[in-house]
Design a protein around this motif. Structure first.
Motif, PDB file in Angstrom:
ATOM      1  N   TRP A   1       0.830  -1.221   0.000  1.00  0.00           N
ATOM      2  CA  TRP A   1       0.000   0.000   0.000  1.00  0.00           C
ATOM      3  C   TRP A   1       0.854   1.256   0.000  1.00  0.00           C
ATOM      4  CZ3 TRP A   1      -0.634   4.158   3.434  1.00  0.00           C
ATOM      5  CH2 TRP A   1       0.056   4.057   4.666  1.00  0.00           C
ATOM      6  N   PHE A   2       2.146   1.141   0.419  1.00  0.00           N
ATOM      7  CA  PHE A   2       2.992   2.332   0.500  1.00  0.00           C
ATOM      8  C   PHE A   2       4.433   2.002   0.107  1.00  0.00           C
ATOM      9  CE2 PHE A   2       6.212   4.837   2.625  1.00  0.00           C
ATOM     10  CZ  PHE A   2       5.807   6.137   2.353  1.00  0.00           C
ATOM     11  N   MET A   3       5.053   2.918  -0.628  1.00  0.00           N
ATOM     12  CA  MET A   3       6.465   2.762  -0.942  1.00  0.00           C
ATOM     13  C   MET A   3       7.180   4.116  -0.890  1.00  0.00           C
ATOM     14  SD  MET A   3       8.198   0.865  -4.195  1.00  0.00           S
ATOM     15  CE  MET A   3       9.982   0.715  -4.321  1.00  0.00           C
ATOM     16  N   GLY A   4       8.231   4.184  -0.086  1.00  0.00           N
ATOM     17  CA  GLY A   4       9.114   5.344  -0.088  1.00  0.00           C
ATOM     18  C   GLY A   4      10.147   5.133  -1.188  1.00  0.00           C
ATOM     19  N   VAL A   5      10.088   5.976  -2.225  1.00  0.00           N
ATOM     20  CA  VAL A   5      10.994   5.827  -3.371  1.00  0.00           C
ATOM     21  C   VAL A   5      12.187   6.764  -3.191  1.00  0.00           C
ATOM     22  CG1 VAL A   5      11.217   6.024  -5.873  1.00  0.00           C
ATOM     23  CG2 VAL A   5       9.085   5.211  -4.868  1.00  0.00           C
ATOM     24  N   VAL A   6      13.359   6.178  -3.107  1.00  0.00           N
ATOM     25  CA  VAL A   6      14.564   6.937  -2.778  1.00  0.00           C
ATOM     26  C   VAL A   6      15.458   7.041  -4.020  1.00  0.00           C
ATOM     27  CG1 VAL A   6      16.518   7.097  -1.179  1.00  0.00           C
ATOM     28  CG2 VAL A   6      14.391   6.001  -0.433  1.00  0.00           C
ATOM     29  N   ALA A   7      16.066   8.202  -4.201  1.00  0.00           N
ATOM     30  CA  ALA A   7      16.946   8.428  -5.355  1.00  0.00           C
ATOM     31  C   ALA A   7      18.065   7.388  -5.410  1.00  0.00           C
ATOM     32  CB  ALA A   7      17.546   9.836  -5.279  1.00  0.00           C
ATOM     33  N   LEU A   8      18.344   6.914  -6.603  1.00  0.00           N
ATOM     34  CA  LEU A   8      19.486   6.019  -6.838  1.00  0.00           C
ATOM     35  C   LEU A   8      20.763   6.856  -6.956  1.00  0.00           C
ATOM     36  CD1 LEU A   8      17.834   3.596  -9.414  1.00  0.00           C
ATOM     37  CD2 LEU A   8      18.989   2.829  -7.334  1.00  0.00           C
ATOM     38  N   LEU A   9      21.823   6.236  -7.437  1.00  0.00           N
ATOM     39  CA  LEU A   9      23.050   6.973  -7.744  1.00  0.00           C
ATOM     40  C   LEU A   9      22.929   7.526  -9.164  1.00  0.00           C
ATOM     41  CD1 LEU A   9      25.314   4.104  -6.493  1.00  0.00           C
ATOM     42  CD2 LEU A   9      25.162   6.338  -5.387  1.00  0.00           C
ATOM     43  N   THR A  10      23.586   8.654  -9.409  1.00  0.00           N
ATOM     44  CA  THR A  10      23.477   9.237 -10.752  1.00  0.00           C
ATOM     45  C   THR A  10      23.852   8.212 -11.826  1.00  0.00           C
ATOM     46  OG1 THR A  10      25.690  10.162 -10.405  1.00  0.00           O
ATOM     47  CG2 THR A  10      23.834  11.680 -10.190  1.00  0.00           C
ATOM     48  N   TRP A  11      24.956   7.483 -11.623  1.00  0.00           N
ATOM     49  CA  TRP A  11      25.431   6.580 -12.687  1.00  0.00           C
ATOM     50  C   TRP A  11      24.532   5.363 -12.858  1.00  0.00           C
ATOM     51  CZ3 TRP A  11      28.574   8.071  -8.533  1.00  0.00           C
ATOM     52  CH2 TRP A  11      28.814   7.113  -7.537  1.00  0.00           C
ATOM     53  N   ASP A  12      23.691   5.054 -11.878  1.00  0.00           N
ATOM     54  CA  ASP A  12      22.696   3.983 -12.072  1.00  0.00           C
ATOM     55  C   ASP A  12      21.738   4.335 -13.209  1.00  0.00           C
ATOM     56  OD1 ASP A  12      23.563   2.326 -10.005  1.00  0.00           O
ATOM     57  OD2 ASP A  12      22.336   3.372  -8.511  1.00  0.00           O
ATOM     58  N   LEU A  13      21.554   5.647 -13.427  1.00  0.00           N
ATOM     59  CA  LEU A  13      20.612   6.114 -14.452  1.00  0.00           C
ATOM     60  C   LEU A  13      21.359   6.694 -15.656  1.00  0.00           C
ATOM     61  CD1 LEU A  13      18.191   7.868 -11.941  1.00  0.00           C
ATOM     62  CD2 LEU A  13      17.743   5.730 -13.130  1.00  0.00           C
ATOM     63  N   ASP A  14      22.635   6.302 -15.796  1.00  0.00           N
ATOM     64  CA  ASP A  14      23.474   6.812 -16.889  1.00  0.00           C
ATOM     65  C   ASP A  14      23.649   8.327 -16.833  1.00  0.00           C
ATOM     66  OD1 ASP A  14      24.007   4.310 -17.912  1.00  0.00           O
ATOM     67  OD2 ASP A  14      22.311   4.348 -19.299  1.00  0.00           O
ATOM     68  N   LEU A  15      23.598   8.883 -15.635  1.00  0.00           N
ATOM     69  CA  LEU A  15      23.846  10.314 -15.462  1.00  0.00           C
ATOM     70  C   LEU A  15      25.269  10.503 -14.938  1.00  0.00           C
ATOM     71  CD1 LEU A  15      20.418  11.123 -13.763  1.00  0.00           C
ATOM     72  CD2 LEU A  15      21.068  11.677 -16.114  1.00  0.00           C
ATOM     73  N   ARG A  16      25.782  11.746 -15.059  1.00  0.00           N
ATOM     74  CA  ARG A  16      27.172  11.994 -14.687  1.00  0.00           C
ATOM     75  C   ARG A  16      27.280  12.510 -13.247  1.00  0.00           C
ATOM     76  NH1 ARG A  16      27.354  16.108 -19.315  1.00  0.00           N
ATOM     77  NH2 ARG A  16      25.233  16.055 -18.489  1.00  0.00           N
ATOM     78  N   PRO A  17      28.138  11.869 -12.431  1.00  0.00           N
ATOM     79  CA  PRO A  17      28.385  12.416 -11.099  1.00  0.00           C
ATOM     80  C   PRO A  17      29.130  13.741 -11.242  1.00  0.00           C
ATOM     81  CG  PRO A  17      29.876  10.562 -11.537  1.00  0.00           C
ATOM     82  CD  PRO A  17      28.926  10.642 -12.697  1.00  0.00           C
TER      83      PRO A  17
END
Ligand SMILES: [Zn+2]
Length: 288
Positions: A35-51
């Protein structure tokens, strides 16, 4: 119990780029009592984004917020918690950034998260904290400064903070309590000890903090629940098909709960308290 017990996942991740993504995760979770989920940010590179790029941090936050919206659209109450994991800190130092530059960057990332929280698009900062592996004392000091800043910003916003920490029991909790006291956090329950080890549960609860215990860790959860029932539980699912066995997915929490009920490790009241009452208090959501 006869009916399906309510299941809440305080801390999980979904990866709309490389994983099953929010829609499929929500559907599976919904079918298994979620019924509930706290969605927490991943790491930038997990999403092919640049640190190290604040524009990409902004994309990371927006993808996390959008994921929570999609999950909510599938009938699972969901909130977004956004911030930069301590691994981002370490990565930037490894690529040659000085400590002052990294500190300034982490502060800006928290300020950016605060803007989304102010607009009501996210409810908290996370996960921020210290690496769970050994790093130099200068890095630990830097991370503690980042934690202090995150708690200060969250205090003003009335937001939750999901802290990623090493799992050294009482010593870990004490170091956080020191920062909480220094900042003067009023609602200490909103300081969440993510992936808490059994040794962190009792000192955490006694100091008014909220331990979030990974329910998939067999033996550990059983030990944690003996310390206190004033906890929440998490999957810490990372939605990475290359690492399927790392943790249990949210849709396996139900079978684990049923197992724990059958074994008498928890009773129905415990489940209501952990899966409904604590979550309602923390996030101001309503189970119905
Ligand atoms: Zn996590």
């Amino acid at each position: 119990m006869g009916r399906t017990p309510p299941v809440a996942d305080n801390h999980g991740h979904v990866n709309p780029v490389k994983g099953l993504g929010p829609r499929e995760v929500a559907r599976r979770f919904r079918r298994t009592g979620g019924w509930f989920m706290g969605v927490v940010a991943l790491l930038t590179w997990d999403l092919d984004l640049r640190p190290g790029d604040l524009n990409d941090v902004d994309r990371l936050y927006r993808l996390t917020i959008e994921s929570a919206r999609v999950i909510q659209g599938e009938g699972v109450r969901s909130v977004a918690i956004i911030g930069l994991h301590p691994a981002e800190c370490v990565r930037l130092i490894e690529t040659g950034w000085g400590l002052d530059k990294v500190r300034g960057y982490m502060v800006k990332a928290i300020d950016l998260a605060a803007q989304y929280i102010k607009r009501g698009e996210a409810v908290g900062i996370g996960e921020v904290g210290r690496p769970h592996w050994d790093v130099g004392s200068d890095v630990v000091k830097l991370c503690n400064e980042v934690i202090e800043y995150a708690l200060t910003v969250a205090k003003d916003l009335g937001a939750v903070v999901h802290l990623h920490l090493e799992r050294a029991g009482e010593a870990t909790v004490k170091s956080i309590v020191d920062i909480v006291n220094k900042v003067g956090v009023r609602d200490r329950g909103k300081v969440i000890l993510h992936h808490a080890s059994p040794g962190m549960v009792k000192p955490g609860v006694e100091n008014g903090l909220t331990p979030s215990v990974p329910i998939g860790r067999h033996g550990e959860f059983e030990e944690a629940i003996r310390q206190s029932r004033l906890i929440v539980v998490e999957s810490d699912y990372i939605d990475d098909p290359r690492r399927p066995g790392a943790v249990i997915p949210p849709w396996r929490i139900l079978s684990r709960v049923n197992q724990l009920l059958q074994l008498g490790v928890v009773n129905e009241d415990d489940i209501t308290s952990i899966m409904v009452d604590r979550i309602e208090e923390l996030y101001g959501v309503k189970y119905s």
